[in-house]
Design a protein around this motif. Structure first.
Motif, PDB file in Angstrom:
ATOM      1  N   ASN A 192      -5.391  -0.069  -1.661  1.00  0.00           N
ATOM      2  CA  ASN A 192      -5.917  -0.563  -0.397  1.00  0.00           C
ATOM      3  C   ASN A 192      -6.126  -2.079  -0.477  1.00  0.00           C
ATOM      4  O   ASN A 192      -5.872  -2.693  -1.516  1.00  0.00           O
ATOM      5  CB  ASN A 192      -7.212   0.177  -0.021  1.00  0.00           C
ATOM      6  N   GLU A 193      -6.598  -2.669   0.618  1.00  0.00           N
ATOM      7  CA  GLU A 193      -6.786  -4.123   0.693  1.00  0.00           C
ATOM      8  C   GLU A 193      -7.651  -4.669  -0.449  1.00  0.00           C
ATOM      9  O   GLU A 193      -7.300  -5.657  -1.078  1.00  0.00           O
ATOM     10  CB  GLU A 193      -7.441  -4.514   2.030  1.00  0.00           C
ATOM     11  N   GLN A 221       0.828  -1.206   0.000  1.00  0.00           N
ATOM     12  CA  GLN A 221       0.000   0.000   0.000  1.00  0.00           C
ATOM     13  C   GLN A 221       0.862   1.256   0.000  1.00  0.00           C
ATOM     14  O   GLN A 221       0.577   2.212  -0.717  1.00  0.00           O
ATOM     15  CB  GLN A 221      -0.933   0.009   1.207  1.00  0.00           C
TER      16      GLN A 221
END
Length: 121
Positions: free
Chosen positions: A48-49, A42
């Motif tokens: 993001n995830e 990141q």
């Protein structure tokens, strides 16, 4: 070691999904976590995830991975040797970005402090 055009082409076509499990194995084997790996990814890419998962699921190439990334402005501070190549001497922008990621994963696996890996110290 000099990076060849063939090497650059191979890096561009390699998929993030094919390398990601190796990153996970490498860091976990050394006592680090998948969450720390994601923090490093990141930091470098801005993903993001859910975006990381999407890129894996879509089997994107490193070329597309870094086209979509918002590279951290401090990425140029990543220096040293990874896989026999001195990162700061790599001319091809895409190959350099892939090696940035490799270097960060390597530093994580070697137990460096997160603030040093993320170039905040």
């Amino acid at each position: 070691m000099k990076v060849t055009p063939e090497h650059n082409e191979r890096m561009a076509k390699m998929t993030f999904a094919s390398v990601y499990p190796h990153y996970v194995t490498k860091v976990e084997r050394k006592g680090r976590t998948k969450e720390e790996l994601h923090q490093v990814i990141q930091w470098l890419s801005g993903f993001n995830e859910s975006k990381i998962k999407e890129l894996i699921d879509d089997n994107v190439t490193f070329k597309r991975f870094f086209e979509e990334a918002n590279l951290n402005p401090n990425a140029h501070l990543i220096t040293g040797v990874i896989c026999g190549y001195r990162v700061e001497e790599i001319d091809n922008p895409l190959t350099k970005k892939v090696r940035y990621l490799d270097k960060l994963v390597d530093e994580l696996a070697k137990g460096k402090k997160m603030e040093n890996i993320l170039r905040t110290a």
